[in-house]
Design an enzyme around this catalytic site. Sequence first.
Site, PDB file in Angstrom:
ATOM      1  N   GLU A  16      10.806  -4.949  -2.702  1.00 33.95           N
ATOM      2  CA  GLU A  16       9.878  -5.900  -3.318  1.00 33.95           C
ATOM      3  C   GLU A  16      10.607  -7.045  -4.022  1.00 33.95           C
ATOM      4  O   GLU A  16      10.008  -8.056  -4.355  1.00 33.95           O
ATOM      5  CB  GLU A  16       8.915  -5.167  -4.263  1.00 33.95           C
ATOM      6  CG  GLU A  16       7.950  -4.304  -3.471  1.00 33.95           C
ATOM      7  CD  GLU A  16       7.068  -3.433  -4.337  1.00 33.95           C
ATOM      8  OE1 GLU A  16       5.844  -3.528  -4.219  1.00 33.95           O
ATOM      9  OE2 GLU A  16       7.599  -2.649  -5.123  1.00 33.95           O
ATOM     10  N   ASP A 211      -1.995  -3.300   2.443  1.00 30.17           N
ATOM     11  CA  ASP A 211      -2.841  -2.284   3.067  1.00 30.17           C
ATOM     12  C   ASP A 211      -4.236  -2.366   2.459  1.00 30.17           C
ATOM     13  O   ASP A 211      -4.450  -3.114   1.511  1.00 30.17           O
ATOM     14  CB  ASP A 211      -2.231  -0.889   2.835  1.00 30.17           C
ATOM     15  CG  ASP A 211      -2.147  -0.539   1.364  1.00 30.17           C
ATOM     16  OD1 ASP A 211      -3.129  -0.059   0.802  1.00 30.17           O
ATOM     17  OD2 ASP A 211      -1.094  -0.812   0.743  1.00 30.17           O
TER      18      ASP A 211
HETATM   19  N1  ADE Z   1       0.617  -0.497  -3.592  1.00 33.35           N
HETATM   20  C1  ADE Z   1       0.464  -0.902  -2.312  1.00 33.35           C
HETATM   21  N2  ADE Z   1      -0.613  -0.318  -1.755  1.00 33.35           N
HETATM   22  C2  ADE Z   1      -1.144   0.486  -2.695  1.00 33.35           C
HETATM   23  C3  ADE Z   1      -2.245   1.356  -2.719  1.00 33.35           C
HETATM   24  N3  ADE Z   1      -3.018   1.536  -1.645  1.00 33.35           N
HETATM   25  N4  ADE Z   1      -2.505   2.046  -3.861  1.00 33.35           N
HETATM   26  C4  ADE Z   1      -1.719   1.877  -4.954  1.00 33.35           C
HETATM   27  N5  ADE Z   1      -0.653   1.071  -4.972  1.00 33.35           N
HETATM   28  C5  ADE Z   1      -0.370   0.375  -3.869  1.00 33.35           C
END
Ligand code: ADE
Length: 249
Positions: A16, A211
């Site tokens: 990151e 996501d």
């Molecule tokens: N960071 C990236 N995706 C995430 C998710 N689905 N839940 C918590 N932190 C995250």
Amino acid sequence: MARALHIGVLGAMPEEIGSDLSHLQQLRSEQHGDLTIHHGTWGEGIRLSLAWSGWGKVSAARAATRLLSSAPDIDLLLFTGVAGGADPSLKQWDVVLANAVVQHDMDSRPLFPRFTLPALNRAQLNPESSWLTWASRALAQAAQAGELDEFGSPSTGLIATGDRFICDSAVLDTLREALPGLKAVEMEGAAVAQVAEQEGMPWLVLRVISDGADASAAQSFGDFIQVYDRRAWCLLQALLSRAEQAPQR
Ligand code: ADE
């Protein structure tokens, strides 16, 4: 002459912060237990202090505290990295700059209302408007100039933090009901914001959607983070290259 801008940058994972270190000059590092803090300079007089914190609120708060004591003249503490999209209109690679953050797993009811941080007696924390305006303008200008072509649209909104990787639509729906306007979920931002608020330090949380926080989140996240590693610097550079418009502390 104005003092050089000094930004503290934290990310949860090495991916990151990506290749950021390779763009810095005068690099030196400090070790604090298992936390490495890197200091360097970029361009004409911008100072950076960077670290990856590890996942979750405790690791993030610990890294923020260490970073602030190792570099007390920081002007801004920026937490950056990836997040799950909570707003269905968001797509992978969209950029979300927090105009508010909340710790979605803070619940001291009945002593305090849900989400309220007892230390600050507030549920949501907001970055200083001058820093938020600077960063959102910088991102919009960079997008317009084609510097962020590998990313989706930048926007601002509410980001919720908690010690849970969300990979279930039902869990996400419950959070969205409790937190109207929720844009993204992650595991560190609001913890760093709390430390910064308590230390009187301006802060920002800048995230890229990896996501949809649903059943396919783990797979999407894993694939995304490999590519993100190579693009993270672009996003940081969009801000750093507009440092002359940044607020003076
Ligand atoms: N960071 C990236 N995706 C995430 C998710 N689905 N839940 C918590 N932190 C995250």
